[in-house]
Scaffold this motif. Structure first.
Motif: not given
Lengths: 404, 219
Positions: B136-161
Motif C-alpha cells: 500500500g505504500a507509494a513512492e515517487i522517483y525521477m525519470l532519466p532526462g527529468s527537468s527536476i534537479s538531482n537532489g532537489a526538494s519538491v512539493l507533492v499533492d495527492y489523494q489517498w484512501e
C-alpha cells in the motif's frame, strides 16, 4: 465483536485503539429475510468531567424479518477524569424473531461497556444483556475501572437463562461477578480481585487441563451458582483410565474409582490414576462398542473428595447409594477417612488414617492376595450397615474405640 | 502505513493546547460532520433539539448535548467505509539514486509534483513516475532526462484512501455533559446482517432460523 477478545490493561493512558471490533455483529438470516444490525460504537475520551444524566445506547437491533436473528450489542468505551450522573448505558443484544413454540431466530449477544476514570460518581444503570429469542444471547460485559483500584467486571444476563456463553480469555486487575443467567466460559487463569458467581449463574472452566484459576480476593459461589467442567475431560476411550473394549463390551472409564467392568470374559474397566490429595488430571472417556447386555445398569466406583482446612484433612468416598466398583485408597496418617453410600474403598498395602468413619453401605476391603492392615490413630466408628468385606478382615489396629 | 488517526490525534493535541481560544458552536438543526471535516474541531460544541451525526475521529474543547439533542454516527454495513483524503505541499527530496516514499499509503490518482514555489509543475511520466507497492505504500522517483534537479526538494499533492470505522470516536479536552432527555445513540449502527466477526448464521431446515450476532456474549 470478536467474542474471544482478551481484556488487557484498560487504564489506557491514551493507548486505546478504536477498531471495528467495538461494533456489534449482525444477526443471521431468517425465513423471512435478513437478520438485524449490530449495535454501533461510542468512544469518548473526556479530559474533564463527564456528566451523564442522559442515555448512551449501543444496543443491537431487534429482528424484523420472520425467524431472523437479533444483532449483537455494540461497544461503549468511556474514559474520563471524573464520571458523574444517573443516566443509562446500554449495549444489549437485539431480540431474535421467534414464535411461541420456541422456533425462530436467536437473540444477539450482549456487547461491551467500559468505564475508566480517576473518580467514579456515576450511579445510573449499565447493561450488556443478551437479547431474547428462540435462544437467549449470551451476556455481554460491563467493566468499571477506577485508577488505582481493582476493577469490577460484571457479566449479567438479566435473569435470562440460555446456552449461549460469554467467553473471557484474560483480565487484568479486576474482580469478576457472573450473575443472573450468565454462563461465563472462562479460559483465564487469574483474577486479581473477588470472583462471585451468583444464583442462576455458571462458570465453565477453561479448555486446558487442569484448569487452574488463581483468585486474589474472595471466591463466592452462591446457592444455585456453579462452576462446571462436566464432560470436558478426555474424549471417548481416551485418558489414563479410558474404558476398554473386551469381548465386544465397553468398559467405563476410571479416575478416582475404577470404571465398570461389563465383560464377564475379560478386563474392560478403566483404571484409577491421579493423586488422591492433589488431583490435576481430567476424567477419562468411556468406550463404546455394543450396549451393555440386558439393559442392565452398572455403576462405576466412587471418586474421592479430599478437603483440608489447616492441618486437618478429610477424605470422603461416596457413591450416591450405587453399588459399583472399587475405589483404591492411599494412606494418609493425618487425615480422616469417611466411606459411605455404596462406596467400596480398597487398600493395596498397610495404611494409616487419623480417624475412620464407615457409614451405612460403606465398605472397606483389600486387594486380592493382600492383607488389610489399617492403623487408625484416633477414633474409628463403624455404623450399622457398613463394615469390612472381601476375602478377609485383615489386621485392624485402631487405637481408638470402634462402635457398630 | 500511517493512519488517518495519527494526523487527527496530532490535530486534536494542537486544539487542546489552544483550548483557551475555544469557540462555541451551537447546533440546532440536523447536521453531519464527516471524517474529513475538521472545521468544528476545537470548539465548545452544543447540540440542542437536533441530531448531530459525526464520523471519524474528532476533538472538541467541550461537549454539551442538551435535552432532545442526539449525537450519533453513520451506519456502514461492513463496519467501515472508504474516504478520500487530500495531501498538499508534502515536502520530498528527489534523486536519481533513490525513490522518495510518500507519507501516506493507498494513494489514488495522479501525484502532482511542483517546485518549492508551488507554481512550476513537473510532468508525470516525463519528469517523474510513481509506484504503488504491494503493502500500500507509494513512492515517487525521477525519470532519466527529468527537468527536476538531482537532489532537489519538491512539493507533492495527492489523494489517498482510508477506511473509516463506523462509530463515534471523540476526544473532549474538558467537560462533557449528556443532559437528561438527550443521548448518544448508536443503536443498530454496527455491522449489518450477517456481517462482523461474530455474525449470526442460519439453520437450513424448512424455515431458516437466524442466530443472533455475537458480541462479548455469543449469540
Amino acid at each position: 465483536m470478536d467474542p474471544n477478545v482478551s481484556w488487557g490493561p484498560l487504564i489506557s493512558g491514551g493507548g486505546f485503539v478504536f477498531t471495528s471490533n467495538w461494533l456489534g455483529s449482525g444477526g443471521g438470516t431468517g425465513y423471512g429475510g435478513a437478520g438485524a444490525n449490530g449495535g454501533g460504537a461510542i468512544v469518548l475520551n473526556v479530559g474533564g468531567t463527564l456528566e451523564l444524566d442522559g442515555a448512551l445506547n449501543a444496543d443491537g437491533a431487534g429482528a424484523t424479518n420472520t425467524f431472523a436473528g437479533g444483532g449483537a450489542g455494540g461497544g461503549i468505551f468511556i474514559e474520563a477524569t471524573t464520571i458523574i450522573g444517573a443516566g443509562s448505558v446500554h449495549s444489549d443484544g437485539g431480540a431474535g424473531d421467534f414464535d411461541l413454540s420456541g422456533a425462530g431466530g436467536g437473540g444477539g449477544g450482549g456487547g461491551r461497556v467500559v468505564f475508566e476514570c480517576l473518580t467514579n460518581g456515576y450511579s445510573g444503570v449499565m447493561s450488556a444483556y443478551g437479547g431474547p429469542g428462540s435462544e437467549v444471547g449470551g451476556a455481554g460485559a460491563v467493566l468499571t475501572q477506577v485508577a488505582g483500584q481493582i476493577g469490577q467486571l460484571v457479566v449479567d444476563n438479566a435473569g435470562q437463562a440460555g446456552p449461549a456463553l460469554s467467553p473471557l480469555l484474560a483480565l487484568t486487575n479486576s474482580s469478576v461477578r457472573v450473575a443472573n443467567g450468565a454462563i461465563l466460559a472462562a479460559s483465564l487463569t487469574s483474577i486479581a480481585g473477588d470472583f462471585t458467581i451468583t444464583t442462576n449463574a455458571m462458570v465453565i472452566g477453561g479448555t486446558s487441563s487442569p484448569w487452574v484459576l488463581s483468585v486474589g480476593g474472595n471466591l463466592d459461589i452462591q446457592p444455585g451458582g456453579a462452576v462446571s467442567l462436566d464432560g470436558q475431560g478426555y474424549g471417548p476411550a481416551q485418558g489414563p483410565g479410558g474404558g476398554i473394549i473386551s469381548y465386544a463390551l465397553s468398559g467405563g472409564a476410571g479416575h478416582g474409582g475404577y470404571g465398570v467392568n461389563v465383560s464377564s470374559f475379560g478386563y474392560s474397566r478403566g483404571l484409577v490414576y491421579d493423586s488422591q490429595f492433589t488431583p490435576t488430571n481430567a476424567g477419562s472417556g468411556g468406550n463404546s462398542f455394543y450396549p451393555v447386555p440386558g439393559g442392565s445398569v452398572y455403576a462405576g466406583g466412587a471418586g474421592t473428595i479430599y478437603t483440608q482446612f489447616g492441618s486437618a484433612g478429610q477424605l470422603v468416598i461416596d457413591n450416591d447409594g450405587q453399588t459399583g466398583t472399587n475405589t483404591p485408597i492411599v494412606s494418609a496418617p493425618d487425615a480422616g477417612l469417611v466411606v459411605q453410600n455404596g462406596a467400596v474403598g480398597v487398600f493395596g498395602s498397610p495404611s494409616a488414617f487419623n480417624s475412620l468413619v464407615i457409614n451405612s453401605n460403606g465398605w472397606l476391603t483389600e486387594m486380592p492376595g493382600t492383607t488389610l492392615n489399617l492403623v487408625v490413630s484416633s477414633n474409628a466408628i463403624i455404623n450399622a450397615g457398613g463394615g469390612f468385606m472381601g476375602d478377609g478382615l485383615g489386621n485392624r489396629n485402631g487405637n481408638g474405640s470402634i462402635s457398630a | 502505513m500511517k493512519q488517518i488517526k495519527t494526523a487527527c490525534v496530532l490535530m486534536v493535541a494542537v486544539f487542546c493546547l489552544l483550548s483557551s481560544n475555544a469557540w462555541s458552536l451551537l447546533i440546532t438543526n440536523d447536521t453531519a460532520i464527516g471524517p474529513l471535516n475538521l472545521s468544528c474541531d476545537g470548539s465548545d460544541i452544543i447540540v440542542s433539539n437536533c441530531v448531530l451525526t459525526i464520523d471519524g475521529l474528532h476533538g472538541f474543547n467541550s461537549l454539551l448535548v442538551e435535552s432532545n439533542g442526539v449525537l450519533t454516527h453513520s451506519f456502514f454495513p461492513s463496519g467501515s467505509s472508504n474516504f478520500m483524503f487530500r495531501v498538499t505541499n508534502e515536502l520530498q527530496v528527489l534523486s536519481l539514486s533513490n525513490p522518495a516514499a510518500l507519507d501516506e499509503s493507498n494513494v489514488v490518482g495522479t501525484v502532482i509534483v511542483t517546485d518549492l514555489s508551488g507554481t512550476n509543475a513537473y510532468v508525470f511520466g516525463a519528469d517523474y513516475g510513481e509506484t504503488n507497492l504491494p503493502d500500500g505504500a507509494a513512492e515517487i522517483y525521477m525519470l532519466p532526462g527529468s527537468s527536476i534537479s538531482n537532489g532537489a526538494s519538491v512539493l507533492v499533492d495527492y489523494q489517498w484512501e482510508e477506511a473509516v470505522h463506523a462509530g463515534l470516536d471523540l476526544i473532549i479536552s474538558n467537560n462533557a455533559t449528556i443532559a437528561m432527555g438527550s443521548g448518544i445513540n448508536a443503536g443498530g449502527l454496527g455491522y449489518g446482517p450477517r456481517a462482523g466477526p461474530g455474525f449470526g448464521t442460519s439453520s437450513y431446515g424448512i424455515y431458516f432460523e437466524g442466530a443472533g450476532g455475537g458480541g462479548f456474549g455469543n449469540g
